[in-house]
Every structure is written in structure tokens, then in C-alpha cells.
Scaffold this motif. Structure first.
Motif, PDB file in Angstrom:
ATOM      1  N   ALA A 102       0.848  -1.184   0.000  1.00  0.00           N
ATOM      2  CA  ALA A 102       0.000   0.000   0.000  1.00  0.00           C
ATOM      3  C   ALA A 102       0.888   1.239   0.000  1.00  0.00           C
ATOM      4  CB  ALA A 102      -0.920   0.014   1.215  1.00  0.00           C
ATOM      5  N   ASP A 103       0.379   2.339  -0.556  1.00  0.00           N
ATOM      6  CA  ASP A 103       1.051   3.631  -0.439  1.00  0.00           C
ATOM      7  C   ASP A 103       0.589   4.279   0.857  1.00  0.00           C
ATOM      8  OD1 ASP A 103       1.979   3.088  -2.987  1.00  0.00           O
ATOM      9  OD2 ASP A 103       0.513   4.385  -3.976  1.00  0.00           O
ATOM     10  N   VAL A 104       1.543   4.777   1.653  1.00  0.00           N
ATOM     11  CA  VAL A 104       1.196   5.397   2.927  1.00  0.00           C
ATOM     12  C   VAL A 104       1.889   6.747   3.043  1.00  0.00           C
ATOM     13  CG1 VAL A 104       0.887   3.158   4.065  1.00  0.00           C
ATOM     14  CG2 VAL A 104       3.099   4.322   4.211  1.00  0.00           C
ATOM     15  N   ARG A 105       1.269   7.645   3.762  1.00  0.00           N
ATOM     16  CA  ARG A 105       1.901   8.920   4.091  1.00  0.00           C
ATOM     17  C   ARG A 105       2.439   8.802   5.508  1.00  0.00           C
ATOM     18  NH1 ARG A 105      -1.247  12.180   1.907  1.00  0.00           N
ATOM     19  NH2 ARG A 105       0.162  12.960   0.299  1.00  0.00           N
ATOM     20  N   PHE A 122       5.369   6.961   1.270  1.00  0.00           N
ATOM     21  CA  PHE A 122       6.139   5.733   1.111  1.00  0.00           C
ATOM     22  C   PHE A 122       5.351   4.832   0.145  1.00  0.00           C
ATOM     23  CE2 PHE A 122       8.493   7.668   4.127  1.00  0.00           C
ATOM     24  CZ  PHE A 122       9.223   6.905   5.017  1.00  0.00           C
ATOM     25  N   TYR A 123       5.828   4.757  -1.089  1.00  0.00           N
ATOM     26  CA  TYR A 123       5.136   3.967  -2.099  1.00  0.00           C
ATOM     27  C   TYR A 123       5.445   2.481  -1.911  1.00  0.00           C
ATOM     28  CZ  TYR A 123       4.095   8.363  -4.400  1.00  0.00           C
ATOM     29  OH  TYR A 123       3.629   9.632  -4.666  1.00  0.00           O
ATOM     30  N   TRP A 124       4.441   1.661  -2.063  1.00  0.00           N
ATOM     31  CA  TRP A 124       4.549   0.210  -1.944  1.00  0.00           C
ATOM     32  C   TRP A 124       5.161  -0.201  -0.602  1.00  0.00           C
ATOM     33  CZ3 TRP A 124       3.490  -3.882  -5.645  1.00  0.00           C
ATOM     34  CH2 TRP A 124       2.682  -3.443  -6.692  1.00  0.00           C
ATOM     35  N   HIS A 125       4.621   0.379   0.441  1.00  0.00           N
ATOM     36  CA  HIS A 125       4.937  -0.067   1.800  1.00  0.00           C
ATOM     37  C   HIS A 125       4.470  -1.516   1.940  1.00  0.00           C
ATOM     38  CE1 HIS A 125       5.090  -0.051   6.177  1.00  0.00           C
ATOM     39  NE2 HIS A 125       3.807  -0.368   6.224  1.00  0.00           N
ATOM     40  N   GLY A 126       5.317  -2.375   2.512  1.00  0.00           N
ATOM     41  CA  GLY A 126       5.014  -3.795   2.540  1.00  0.00           C
ATOM     42  C   GLY A 126       4.538  -4.311   3.889  1.00  0.00           C
ATOM     43  N   TYR A 127       3.621  -5.270   3.844  1.00  0.00           N
ATOM     44  CA  TYR A 127       3.179  -5.987   5.038  1.00  0.00           C
ATOM     45  C   TYR A 127       2.934  -7.439   4.640  1.00  0.00           C
ATOM     46  CZ  TYR A 127      -1.439  -5.038   2.945  1.00  0.00           C
ATOM     47  OH  TYR A 127      -2.497  -4.940   2.080  1.00  0.00           O
ATOM     48  N   VAL A 165      -1.749  -3.069  10.937  1.00  0.00           N
ATOM     49  CA  VAL A 165      -1.173  -2.565   9.693  1.00  0.00           C
ATOM     50  C   VAL A 165      -0.503  -1.204   9.758  1.00  0.00           C
ATOM     51  CG1 VAL A 165      -2.580  -3.945   8.127  1.00  0.00           C
ATOM     52  CG2 VAL A 165      -3.470  -1.781   8.966  1.00  0.00           C
ATOM     53  N   PHE A 166      -0.877  -0.333  10.680  1.00  0.00           N
ATOM     54  CA  PHE A 166      -0.206   0.960  10.651  1.00  0.00           C
ATOM     55  C   PHE A 166      -0.343   1.705  11.976  1.00  0.00           C
ATOM     56  CE2 PHE A 166      -4.537   1.742   9.372  1.00  0.00           C
ATOM     57  CZ  PHE A 166      -4.870   2.963   9.922  1.00  0.00           C
ATOM     58  N   HIS A 167       0.637   2.575  12.211  1.00  0.00           N
ATOM     59  CA  HIS A 167       0.630   3.444  13.380  1.00  0.00           C
ATOM     60  C   HIS A 167      -0.168   4.695  13.012  1.00  0.00           C
ATOM     61  CE1 HIS A 167       4.215   1.216  14.959  1.00  0.00           C
ATOM     62  NE2 HIS A 167       4.457   1.102  13.664  1.00  0.00           N
ATOM     63  N   GLU A 168      -1.438   4.739  13.386  1.00  0.00           N
ATOM     64  CA  GLU A 168      -2.256   5.886  12.984  1.00  0.00           C
ATOM     65  C   GLU A 168      -1.862   7.153  13.736  1.00  0.00           C
ATOM     66  OE1 GLU A 168      -6.951   7.060  12.261  1.00  0.00           O
ATOM     67  OE2 GLU A 168      -6.417   5.246  13.367  1.00  0.00           O
ATOM     68  N   PHE A 169      -1.505   7.000  15.025  1.00  0.00           N
ATOM     69  CA  PHE A 169      -1.134   8.153  15.841  1.00  0.00           C
ATOM     70  C   PHE A 169       0.115   7.823  16.649  1.00  0.00           C
ATOM     71  CE2 PHE A 169      -5.753   8.327  15.331  1.00  0.00           C
ATOM     72  CZ  PHE A 169      -5.911   9.595  14.796  1.00  0.00           C
ATOM     73  N   ASP A 170       0.860   8.881  17.013  1.00  0.00           N
ATOM     74  CA  ASP A 170       1.971   8.673  17.924  1.00  0.00           C
ATOM     75  C   ASP A 170       1.455   8.689  19.356  1.00  0.00           C
ATOM     76  OD1 ASP A 170       1.595  11.321  18.617  1.00  0.00           O
ATOM     77  OD2 ASP A 170       3.503  12.038  17.832  1.00  0.00           O
ATOM     78  N   THR A 171       2.370   8.560  20.330  1.00  0.00           N
ATOM     79  CA  THR A 171       1.937   8.489  21.722  1.00  0.00           C
ATOM     80  C   THR A 171       1.345   9.801  22.214  1.00  0.00           C
ATOM     81  OG1 THR A 171       4.206   8.986  22.398  1.00  0.00           O
ATOM     82  CG2 THR A 171       3.561   6.674  22.340  1.00  0.00           C
ATOM     83  N   GLY A 172       1.586  10.904  21.508  1.00  0.00           N
ATOM     84  CA  GLY A 172       1.005  12.189  21.873  1.00  0.00           C
ATOM     85  C   GLY A 172      -0.319  12.468  21.186  1.00  0.00           C
ATOM     86  N   GLY A 173      -0.809  11.496  20.390  1.00  0.00           N
ATOM     87  CA  GLY A 173      -2.086  11.668  19.709  1.00  0.00           C
ATOM     88  C   GLY A 173      -1.989  12.370  18.371  1.00  0.00           C
ATOM     89  N   ARG A 174      -0.761  12.657  17.900  1.00  0.00           N
ATOM     90  CA  ARG A 174      -0.596  13.302  16.603  1.00  0.00           C
ATOM     91  C   ARG A 174      -0.599  12.255  15.503  1.00  0.00           C
ATOM     92  NH1 ARG A 174       3.107  16.163  20.255  1.00  0.00           N
ATOM     93  NH2 ARG A 174       4.299  14.235  20.101  1.00  0.00           N
ATOM     94  N   ARG A 181      -3.421   4.339  -0.649  1.00  0.00           N
ATOM     95  CA  ARG A 181      -3.855   3.473  -1.747  1.00  0.00           C
ATOM     96  C   ARG A 181      -3.399   2.040  -1.480  1.00  0.00           C
ATOM     97  NH1 ARG A 181      -1.259   5.936  -5.082  1.00  0.00           N
ATOM     98  NH2 ARG A 181      -2.864   7.432  -5.696  1.00  0.00           N
ATOM     99  N   GLU A 182      -4.308   1.091  -1.616  1.00  0.00           N
ATOM    100  CA  GLU A 182      -3.981  -0.331  -1.479  1.00  0.00           C
ATOM    101  C   GLU A 182      -3.641  -0.916  -2.853  1.00  0.00           C
ATOM    102  OE1 GLU A 182      -3.840  -2.409   1.096  1.00  0.00           O
ATOM    103  OE2 GLU A 182      -4.815  -1.331   2.764  1.00  0.00           O
ATOM    104  N   HIS A 183      -2.626  -1.767  -2.895  1.00  0.00           N
ATOM    105  CA  HIS A 183      -2.253  -2.431  -4.143  1.00  0.00           C
ATOM    106  C   HIS A 183      -2.598  -3.915  -4.135  1.00  0.00           C
ATOM    107  CE1 HIS A 183      -0.274   1.161  -5.588  1.00  0.00           C
ATOM    108  NE2 HIS A 183       0.406   1.241  -4.462  1.00  0.00           N
TER     109      HIS A 183
END
Length: 224
Positions: A102-105, A122-127, A165-174, A181-183
Motif C-alpha cells: 500500500a502507499d502510505v503517508r 512511502f510507495y509500496w509499503h510492505g506488510y 497494519v499501521f501506526h495511525e497516531f503517535d503516543t502524543g495523539g498526533r 492506496r492499497e495495491h
């Protein structure tokens, strides 16, 4: 519904996903332990997540760089390398596994890495997608716990049942990471597609000699 043929394809060793290689089998023997498929794969997830440092500067487009045994030999890798290693280990214990992309920001990459990439995408981030409990479950073993602590990000946990699958927020809530985009999932590494995207999207990174660096040393929590 997933067919038997599809599961067989997700169990077979490949040139990249070397689930029958002695080094991979040794890694599995050391870390998988006994128990249910879920329990064994969860142990393997943490062994890959924390036993191999996340190193985006290890990216190389040589096909050999993407093999599971290369990650084992180097003791480090970036998201795709580590996803391949987890897929190989899972297949070695009889759990069908695929590679997902997937592409991730990513909002918490280091300034130096963002400058080299020319973007925070980050294009084509892998999992890794794993067949557990009769369905596909996603797991991302990329970011080791020490790196997460340096960035002030909660490490991704995996219980074998829910997607991780992903870290949506950091420990400070940011906001930390968002999927753009999913591939989809693949039974083997789609090398040609992957490298074509890397060369097109990161021309600065591959324009000359590939950079080296210590991403762990660069990592620090973002300031609000």
C-alpha cells in the motif's frame, strides 16, 4: 472465499519467499515454538519485528536484496524485506502467507530520509497477509520496538486475529501514518512492478550512489 489452490500457492516456497531454505527453517525452529498456528505465527511476528532493525537505507533494487535469507544475513531490512521474511517463516510452519502493499503517508520519517525521497509518501509499503482462523489477517513487522520508542510511537502489536497494519497516531495523539492506496496481496514479490514504481517516484534516491545512514540515530519524536 479463498480456494484450496489459492492457499496452496500461498504455501509454496519461491526464490524470494524461501520457506524451505535451511536458514529460514533454523529461524523458525528457534522462534516459533509449539502451539496453535496463531500462537506460532505471533511468535514469529515479534521475532521479525524486533529481531531485525528497520533500516530504510538498506533499500537496493538488486533482486537478491529482497530474498528472505538476505534479511536474515543482514540482521536488518526495511518494510518489504521484513514482510518477506515473515511470509517465509509463516509458510515454513504451514500457514499460507502473501505479501501486501500500500502507499502510505508517513508523518514521522526523519528529515534526511524525506529529503532523499522527495516526499513523505512511502510507495509500496510492505506488510504480510496470513491465513489464520479461516481468513486473511494483515501484519506489519517493519518497525522494531527500539525505533518506535525513539520516535515516540506505539509499536504495532499482533495477536493473530485482528489486522495490525499501521501506526495511525503517535503516543502524543498526533497523526503518524495514513494509508492512501492499497495495491493488494501477492503470492510472490512483484519485482518488476515494485522497482518500476521505486525508480519513477524516488529519482533522487536512485540517481547516484545509494545513501547510507543510521536511521535509528536520526529518529526523534516530532514536536507539537
Amino acid at each position: 472465499m479463498t480456494s484450496t489452490g489459492a492457499l496452496d500457492a500461498a504455501l509454496a516456497p519461491t526464490w524470494y519467499i524461501e520457506s524451505d531454505h535451511p536458514a529460514v527453517l533454523g529461524f523458525v525452529a528457534e522462534h516459533a515454538g509449539a502451539g496453535t498456528p496463531e500462537e506460532r505465527v505471533v511468535r514469529l511476528y515479534y521475532a521479525v519485528r524486533d529481531g531485525f532493525r528497520y533500516d530504510p537505507y538498506s533499500i537496493r533494487l538488486d533482486p537478491r536484496n529482497f530474498r528472505a535469507t538476505t534479511c536474515l544475513e543482514q540482521g536488518a531490512g526495511y518494510c518489504i524485506n521484513k514482510a518477506i521474511l515473515l511470509a517465509a517463516a509463516a509458510r515454513a510452519v504451514g500457514v499460507p502467507a502473501r505479501l501486501g502493499f500500500a502507499d502510505v503517508r508517513n508523518h514521522l520519517a526523519s528529515p534526511r530520509l524525506i529529503e532523499l525521497l522527495g516526499t513523505d509518501v512511502f510507495y509500496w509499503h510492505g506488510y504480510t497477509s496470513l491465513w489464520l482462523g479461516g481468513r486473511w489477517v494483515k501484519a506489519t513487522p517493519a518497525f522494531n520496538i527500539e525505533l518506535c520508542e525513539r520516535f515516540g510511537v506505539r509499536p504495532l502489536e499482533f495477536d493473530g486475529r485482528a489486522d495490525s497494519v499501521f501506526h495511525e497516531f503517535d503516543t502524543g495523539g498526533r497523526r503518524h501514518m495514513e494509508y492512501i492506496r492499497e495495491h493488494g496481496d501477492f503470492d510472490d514479490l512483484p519485482y518488476e512492478r515494485l522497482t518500476a514504481v521505486m525508480l519513477a517516484e524516488y529519482p533522487r534516491l536512485f540517481a547516484g550512489e545509494l545513501p547510507s545512514g543510521d536511521f535509528h540515530a536520526e529518529a526523534e519524536p516530532i514536536r507539537g
